[in-house]
Motif scaffolding. Structure first.
Motif: not given
Length: 169
Positions: A137, A141, A144, A146, A151-152, A154-155
């Protein structure tokens, strides 16, 4: 072994335990696999197969000299190139085309979407990433865009957030 376990689950260990405990002495059972995490799991105390192996043989890759025996007609420079790219995995080395150049073998075995070296590398990578859960995961991220921890985090979903620190360590 890891393919059988992936399809049948952990119950396969109990079946093997029963087979080992009651098999005749003239039969030897060999369990092999390439997913290191799965194979090491067989040796853990909580596994039904714990202490049921009389011999463990961890096989690694072939070294340069052993690997070069797969392509004896090549020059030293080509042997070094082939070993640098393909390493010492016999399954991959057996697919090297003696009539093709080093570059053609790289194109056919590694760069082709259906090349055996590429498929093997992807299979090992995905197998190990699946076993680490949150790592896959986090890597997705990062891929993509992050870049920071926040940022990681939060996603990710709630379950993945809990393992993020462990995963990144």
């Amino acid at each position: 072994y890891q393919d059988l376990r992936r399809k049948k689950g952990e119950v396969v260990d109990a079946y093997f335990r029963d087979f080992i405990d009651y098999m005749p002495p003239n039969i030897k059972l060999i369990i092999s696999g390439s997913a290191i995490r799965v194979m090491k799991g067989l040796l853990q105390k909580d596994n039904p197969l714990y202490q049921r192996f009389s011999l463990e043989i961890p096989l690694g890759e072939l070294d340069y000299l052993e690997a070069s025996l797969f392509y004896p007609e090549r020059s030293i420079r080509e042997k070094i190139g082939l070993y640098a790219v393909f390493g010492g995995i016999p399954m991959i080395l057996s697919r090297i085309d003696p009539a093709a150049s080093v570059e053609e073998n790289i194109r056919n075995l590694l760069l082709s979407k259906t090349g055996p070296a590429r498929l093997y590398a992807e299979d090992v990578l995905y197998s190990e990433l699946r076993s680490t859960g949150g790592a896959y995961s986090a890597i997705v991220r990062i891929g993509n865009g992050k870049r920071s921890y926040s940022e990681i985090r939060a996603s990710l979903g709630e379950g993945d957030v809990n393992s993020l620190e462990y995963t990144l360590e």
